[in-house]
Every structure is written in structure tokens, then in C-alpha cells.
Design a protein around this motif. Sequence first.
Motif, short mmCIF file in Angstrom:
data_model
loop_
_atom_site.label_atom_id
_atom_site.label_comp_id
_atom_site.label_asym_id
_atom_site.label_seq_id
_atom_site.Cartn_x
_atom_site.Cartn_y
_atom_site.Cartn_z
N ASP A 68 0.73 -1.14 0.16
CA ASP A 68 0.05 -0.05 -0.08
C ASP A 68 1.03 1.18 0.22
N VAL A 69 1.94 1.39 0.81
CA VAL A 69 2.70 2.39 0.88
C VAL A 69 3.43 2.67 -0.63
N LEU A 70 3.93 1.58 -1.17
CA LEU A 70 4.78 1.65 -2.33
C LEU A 70 3.74 2.04 -3.55
N ASP A 71 2.32 1.67 -3.34
CA ASP A 71 1.39 2.08 -4.52
C ASP A 71 1.12 3.45 -4.45
N GLY A 72 1.02 3.88 -3.06
CA GLY A 72 0.60 5.29 -2.91
C GLY A 72 1.95 6.22 -3.30
N PHE A 73 3.07 5.66 -3.02
CA PHE A 73 4.20 6.53 -3.34
C PHE A 73 4.47 6.53 -4.86
N ARG A 74 4.32 5.45 -5.55
CA ARG A 74 4.37 5.41 -7.13
C ARG A 74 3.25 6.48 -7.75
N GLY A 75 2.18 6.51 -7.04
CA GLY A 75 1.23 7.37 -7.37
C GLY A 75 1.72 8.82 -7.27
N MET A 76 2.42 9.19 -6.34
CA MET A 76 3.25 10.35 -6.29
C MET A 76 4.14 10.66 -7.15
N GLY A 77 4.81 9.54 -7.88
CA GLY A 77 5.78 9.72 -8.97
C GLY A 77 7.18 9.11 -8.33
N TYR A 78 7.04 8.35 -7.19
CA TYR A 78 8.10 8.03 -6.62
C TYR A 78 8.94 6.95 -7.67
N ASP A 81 13.85 2.41 -5.27
CA ASP A 81 13.42 0.98 -4.88
C ASP A 81 13.33 1.00 -3.70
N PHE A 82 11.87 0.54 -3.18
CA PHE A 82 11.46 0.44 -1.97
C PHE A 82 11.75 -0.87 -1.39
N ARG A 83 11.79 -1.85 -2.14
CA ARG A 83 11.52 -3.30 -1.75
C ARG A 83 13.12 -3.69 -0.88
N ILE A 88 11.37 4.83 1.88
CA ILE A 88 11.30 5.95 0.96
C ILE A 88 12.28 7.02 0.84
N LYS A 89 13.25 6.92 -0.19
CA LYS A 89 14.21 8.12 -0.09
C LYS A 89 13.75 9.14 -0.82
N ARG A 90 14.27 10.31 -0.25
CA ARG A 90 13.55 11.64 -0.73
C ARG A 90 14.08 11.73 -2.04
N LEU A 120 9.01 2.60 6.71
CA LEU A 120 7.86 2.29 6.30
C LEU A 120 6.52 2.85 7.18
N GLU A 121 6.89 2.91 8.47
CA GLU A 121 5.68 3.68 9.53
C GLU A 121 5.49 4.83 9.14
N TRP A 122 6.72 5.77 8.97
CA TRP A 122 6.51 7.41 8.73
C TRP A 122 6.08 7.42 7.27
N SER A 123 6.50 6.46 6.32
CA SER A 123 5.96 6.53 5.00
C SER A 123 4.47 6.62 4.76
N GLY A 124 3.97 5.60 5.74
CA GLY A 124 2.56 5.26 5.63
C GLY A 124 1.81 6.40 6.33
N ALA A 125 2.23 7.10 7.38
CA ALA A 125 1.80 8.08 7.92
C ALA A 125 1.74 9.48 7.02
N MET A 126 2.76 9.74 6.27
CA MET A 126 2.83 10.76 5.40
C MET A 126 1.98 10.44 4.18
N LEU A 127 1.75 9.28 3.82
CA LEU A 127 0.71 8.80 2.69
C LEU A 127 -0.70 9.11 3.14
N ASN A 128 -0.93 8.80 4.22
CA ASN A 128 -2.28 9.01 4.64
C ASN A 128 -2.57 10.28 5.01
N LEU A 129 -1.72 11.26 5.81
CA LEU A 129 -1.82 12.63 6.00
C LEU A 129 -1.87 13.33 4.55
N CYS A 130 -1.35 12.94 3.65
CA CYS A 130 -1.22 13.78 2.25
C CYS A 130 -2.76 13.59 1.37
N LEU A 131 -3.15 12.25 1.70
CA LEU A 131 -4.32 11.72 1.06
C LEU A 131 -5.60 11.86 1.77
#
Length: 165
Positions: A68-78, A81-83, A88-90, A120-131
Amino acid sequence: MVKIVEWDKTLKHNQKFWQTTKPETINKARGIPTTVRNKRVIVAEERIRNILKLGDNAQDPVILSKDDVLDGFRGMGYVGDFRQKKEIKRNGLTRDWRFIVHVIAMSIAHRKGGYDNLNLEWSGAMLNLCLNQKFNLSGLIFNYMLENTRGHTWAMYPRFIQMLC
């Protein structure tokens, strides 16, 4: 001179907080009994929620799946390589998103340094906050505070600790 004295007080206050912590289960809930400004306080997720007023609740998710995190960040143009490192690298984001990663890492993430990525945790937090989706940010902060009690990482959350009393 006044600012140096105030900063010194804050450091001592913060050190005292982390030195007196010991996680416990109180009334079937996790808590951190400690001393704040010479008062006995029990830090719990609900207390964090009440003080910080983040608009979340205990039923909101605390973590998202890697996919879910990777899909969300890919939608942001990330494009990174997350795996491999599960961060998530800035530099894999556009300039606008890089700024938001930096703000989250500097202001609320559990960091002592290395502000160029989010786990992973803070990436998910950022994704949910932004969305504008529900996310239990208070629970995430509390979980990291519990983790800090094991190692007495006293430099974390200095302003928040002052707000507890």
C-alpha cells in the motif's frame, strides 16, 4: 543568556523524563508511568491524542502494508527502490514531495539524523496525511515512545514532553 538557561532546563527535564520511564500495563492498557516536572504522570496513547489534538482515534490504522505504501508513493511519482531497504528515499520524489518528506522527518518522525528517507511507518503516516485518510498518528508516536523507554533515547520529543503536564 536566557535562551541558553531555558534550553538547559529543557534538556534536564527531558533527561529526567526518559530516566524515570518504565513501560507497564495499567488497567489492560499500555502506559508509561514517569515523572514530569516533579509530578507523576502516566503517558498513554489517549493522553497523547488529547494533548496533540491530531484528530485521530484508536481504531484508525497505525501501519500500512508495504504494498500500500509503495503503491501510494508510486502514484506520487516515486522512482526509487523500496523493496530492498524498506524506506522511501527523498531523492526518488519530485521537489514538492521531497519537501514534505523533509518536514515530516524533521518535525515528528522518530529520527536522530538522516533526514533523507522515511521508514515504512512514517511513509504510511505521510501518505495518509497527504491523502487525507484516517491514520492513528498518536498510536505511532506512543509506540515509538515505548521503544525509547528501552534505550532511554532522551533526545526524542522534547517539546511534547513539556506539554504532558
